[in-house]
Design an enzyme around this catalytic site. Structure first.
Site, PDB file in Angstrom:
ATOM      1  N   SER A 105       0.876  -1.306  -0.070  1.00 25.10           N
ATOM      2  CA  SER A 105      -0.021   0.094  -0.094  1.00 25.10           C
ATOM      3  C   SER A 105       0.733   1.061  -0.077  1.00 25.10           C
ATOM      4  CB  SER A 105      -0.705  -0.071   1.314  1.00 25.10           C
ATOM      5  OG  SER A 105      -1.581   1.188   1.460  1.00 25.10           O
ATOM      6  N   LYS A 156     -14.101  -4.293   3.396  1.00 28.44           N
ATOM      7  CA  LYS A 156     -14.963  -3.276   3.108  1.00 28.44           C
ATOM      8  C   LYS A 156     -16.478  -3.153   3.668  1.00 28.44           C
ATOM      9  CE  LYS A 156     -12.342  -0.488  -0.022  1.00 28.44           C
ATOM     10  NZ  LYS A 156     -12.204   0.456  -1.114  1.00 28.44           N
ATOM     11  N   ASP A 209     -14.207   6.702  -1.334  1.00 23.70           N
ATOM     12  CA  ASP A 209     -13.716   6.602  -2.592  1.00 23.70           C
ATOM     13  C   ASP A 209     -14.274   7.090  -3.929  1.00 23.70           C
ATOM     14  OD1 ASP A 209     -11.870   4.594  -1.724  1.00 23.70           O
ATOM     15  OD2 ASP A 209     -13.290   2.828  -1.661  1.00 23.70           O
ATOM     16  N   GLY A 247     -18.465  -3.525 -10.140  1.00 25.25           N
ATOM     17  CA  GLY A 247     -18.051  -4.111  -8.903  1.00 25.25           C
ATOM     18  C   GLY A 247     -18.394  -3.139  -7.875  1.00 25.25           C
ATOM     19  N   ALA A 292     -15.777  -1.106  -6.423  1.00 30.51           N
ATOM     20  CA  ALA A 292     -15.409   0.274  -6.914  1.00 30.51           C
ATOM     21  C   ALA A 292     -16.657   1.057  -7.643  1.00 30.51           C
ATOM     22  CB  ALA A 292     -14.053   0.176  -7.555  1.00 30.51           C
ATOM     23  N   ARG A 312     -19.022  -6.560 -18.234  1.00 27.31           N
ATOM     24  CA  ARG A 312     -18.929  -7.772 -18.955  1.00 27.31           C
ATOM     25  C   ARG A 312     -20.188  -8.611 -18.511  1.00 27.31           C
ATOM     26  NH1 ARG A 312     -14.037 -11.324 -16.528  1.00 27.31           N
ATOM     27  NH2 ARG A 312     -15.190 -11.090 -14.802  1.00 27.31           N
ATOM     28  N   ARG A 327     -25.243  -7.521 -13.729  1.00 29.13           N
ATOM     29  CA  ARG A 327     -24.588  -6.768 -12.553  1.00 29.13           C
ATOM     30  C   ARG A 327     -24.948  -5.170 -12.786  1.00 29.13           C
ATOM     31  NH1 ARG A 327     -18.770  -8.166 -10.270  1.00 29.13           N
ATOM     32  NH2 ARG A 327     -19.409  -7.342  -8.185  1.00 29.13           N
ATOM     33  N   ILE A 364      -9.046   4.210 -12.920  1.00 31.93           N
ATOM     34  CA  ILE A 364      -8.938   3.960 -11.585  1.00 31.93           C
ATOM     35  C   ILE A 364      -7.555   3.308 -11.266  1.00 31.93           C
ATOM     36  CG2 ILE A 364     -11.135   4.148 -10.658  1.00 31.93           C
ATOM     37  CD1 ILE A 364     -11.085   1.115  -9.571  1.00 31.93           C
ATOM     38  N   GLY A 404      -5.105   7.109 -12.468  1.00 36.92           N
ATOM     39  CA  GLY A 404      -5.603   6.520 -11.297  1.00 36.92           C
ATOM     40  C   GLY A 404      -5.084   6.753 -10.095  1.00 36.92           C
TER      41      GLY A 404
HETATM   42  P1  ATR Z   1     -13.966  -4.302  -7.214  1.00 40.67           P
HETATM   43  O1  ATR Z   1     -14.410  -4.193  -5.639  1.00 40.67           O
HETATM   44  O2  ATR Z   1     -12.655  -4.076  -7.218  1.00 40.67           O
HETATM   45  O3  ATR Z   1     -14.815  -3.513  -8.149  1.00 40.67           O
HETATM   46  P2  ATR Z   1     -15.235  -6.488  -7.940  1.00 40.67           P
HETATM   47  O4  ATR Z   1     -16.560  -6.302  -7.212  1.00 40.67           O
HETATM   48  O5  ATR Z   1     -15.130  -7.998  -7.944  1.00 40.67           O
HETATM   49  O6  ATR Z   1     -14.232  -5.710  -7.419  1.00 40.67           O
HETATM   50  O7  ATR Z   1     -15.569  -6.259  -9.487  1.00 40.67           O
HETATM   51  C1  ATR Z   1     -14.796  -6.269 -10.395  1.00 40.67           C
HETATM   52  C2  ATR Z   1     -15.380  -5.700 -11.732  1.00 40.67           C
HETATM   53  O8  ATR Z   1     -14.458  -5.672 -12.819  1.00 40.67           O
HETATM   54  C3  ATR Z   1     -16.567  -6.220 -12.266  1.00 40.67           C
HETATM   55  O9  ATR Z   1     -17.002  -5.138 -12.879  1.00 40.67           O
HETATM   56  C4  ATR Z   1     -16.072  -7.254 -13.123  1.00 40.67           C
HETATM   57  O10 ATR Z   1     -17.057  -7.603 -14.054  1.00 40.67           O
HETATM   58  P3  ATR Z   1     -17.995  -8.859 -13.813  1.00 40.67           P
HETATM   59  O11 ATR Z   1     -19.230  -8.276 -12.970  1.00 40.67           O
HETATM   60  O12 ATR Z   1     -18.603  -9.035 -15.180  1.00 40.67           O
HETATM   61  O13 ATR Z   1     -17.432 -10.122 -13.099  1.00 40.67           O
HETATM   62  C5  ATR Z   1     -14.929  -6.427 -13.706  1.00 40.67           C
HETATM   63  N1  ATR Z   1     -13.921  -7.415 -14.240  1.00 40.67           N
HETATM   64  C6  ATR Z   1     -12.892  -8.214 -13.555  1.00 40.67           C
HETATM   65  N2  ATR Z   1     -12.202  -8.972 -14.461  1.00 40.67           N
HETATM   66  C7  ATR Z   1     -12.574  -8.508 -15.707  1.00 40.67           C
HETATM   67  C8  ATR Z   1     -12.197  -9.000 -17.002  1.00 40.67           C
HETATM   68  N3  ATR Z   1     -10.951  -9.817 -17.284  1.00 40.67           N
HETATM   69  N4  ATR Z   1     -13.043  -8.644 -17.949  1.00 40.67           N
HETATM   70  C9  ATR Z   1     -14.051  -7.611 -17.845  1.00 40.67           C
HETATM   71  N5  ATR Z   1     -14.492  -7.267 -16.692  1.00 40.67           N
HETATM   72  C10 ATR Z   1     -13.647  -7.650 -15.431  1.00 40.67           C
END
Ligand code: ATR
Length: 275
Positions: free
Chosen positions: A15, A66, A102, A130, A132, A153, A157, A220, A243
């Site tokens: 960190s 978190k 954040d 996700g 963030a 993706r 969600r 980010i 970021g």
């Molecule tokens: P965080 O708290 O860091 O946001 P998270 O809640 O696990 O972590 O969310 C990860 C995000 O990155 C999601 O939008 C995820 O897409 P999915 O909801 O489809 O899983 C996205 N993500 C992670 N790896 C990815 C990849 N290889 N290609 C596209 N999107 C990805």
């Protein structure tokens, strides 16, 4: 008074927060220390209960805790409540109050660098849905944008995230393919996934061939400084937002909650650019 600050997470060794907060302590001439508090998942409850009786002034909390910290709090800000996640805790007389800086950190940083985005009626594309993204989306909804699209993706969600929207701002959940197709509609694009983080630094969630000139692209991911997405944004005439801006501004807002004093992020941003 000696301020006792820290970061709770797993893992936390890499960190940059101790460096950032030491800078803020020095800026205000305060005595204190920012500790890295790494807690193994099976020790979380016991360690948090132990810390609850300690003399911490405040702490940040990161992945994977978190949300897990919430049952241990005595109160939460409306933002943290709405987002359902906490990144900053203020400790007062052994009572803990949760906040989430954040999303607001990112928006504050964008306002400083690109005030024209906040004059009303601008359109936003959020990439990712996700944890963030959730905080950033909540902060975006407090501003006067006319439309905020969420591309992910897994489109379902993104649809879930739209439920946070209790405003008149237009919203839609779309696929990455559709986001690429409709890219010219947006004034601001914010990338919230971990895609592009080193060592995977050649990848990006979407291609930016249709990016409108002067659109701001914010990523980010801060490792590397120039992500593949930001390089492409610059090549297409976009304006880029790195970021580390969110990293530093979320820390600034947390530090201000702990001290009730304001600090200047600018010297740190400049140092970061040179590193
Ligand atoms: P965080 O708290 O860091 O946001 P998270 O809640 O696990 O972590 O969310 C990860 C995000 O990155 C999601 O939008 C995820 O897409 P999915 O909801 O489809 O899983 C996205 N993500 C992670 N790896 C990815 C990849 N290889 N290609 C596209 N999107 C990805």
């Amino acid at each position: 008074m000696i301020m006792k600050l820290g970061l709770i997470g797993f893992p936390v060794q890499h960190s940059k927060s101790p460096w950032i907060h030491q800078h803020f302590l020095d800026q205000l001439g305060l005595t204190g220390r920012y500790h890295l508090i790494e807690i193994e998942p099976d020790q979380f409850v016991a360690e948090i209960n132990r810390l609850k009786t300690s003399d911490l002034t405040g702490f940040n909390i990161t992945i994977p805790y978190k949300e897990k910290i919430i049952p241990f709090l005595d109160g939460m800000s409306p933002e943290a409540e709405a987002i359902g996640a906490v990144n900053t805790v203020v400790c007062q007389n052994q009572k803990w109050y949760g906040h989430n800086t954040d999303g607001l950190g990112l928006i504050t940083a964008l306002k400083v660098q690109f005030p024209d985005l906040f004059t009303g009626g601008k359109t936003v594309l959020l990439l990712g849905a996700g944890g963030a993204s959730r905080g950033i989306y909540h902060a975006l909804l407090q501003e006067n944008f006319s439309e905020i699209m969420i591309a992910n993706r897994t489109v379902e969600r993104a649809q879930m995230l739209l439920k946070l929207n209790q405003t008149s701002i237009k919203g839609e959940a779309i696929s990455f393919a559709e986001a690429e197709e409709r890219l010219a509609e947006f004034d601001l694009v914010i990338q919230t996934t971990s895609v592009g983080m080193s060592p995977d630094s050649d990848s990006r969630v979407i291609d930016l061939d249709r990016l409108k000139k002067d659109t701001v692209v914010s990523d980010i991911v801060y490792q590397p400084f120039w992500t593949s997405l930001l390089k492409e944004a610059k090549a297409h005439g976009g304006r880029v937002h790195h970021g580390h801006e969110m990293l530093i501004y979320q820390a600034k807002l947390a530090f201000e909650l702990w001290t009730q004093q304001s600090v200047d992020a600018k010297p740190l941003l400049e140092r970061f650019n040179q590193d």
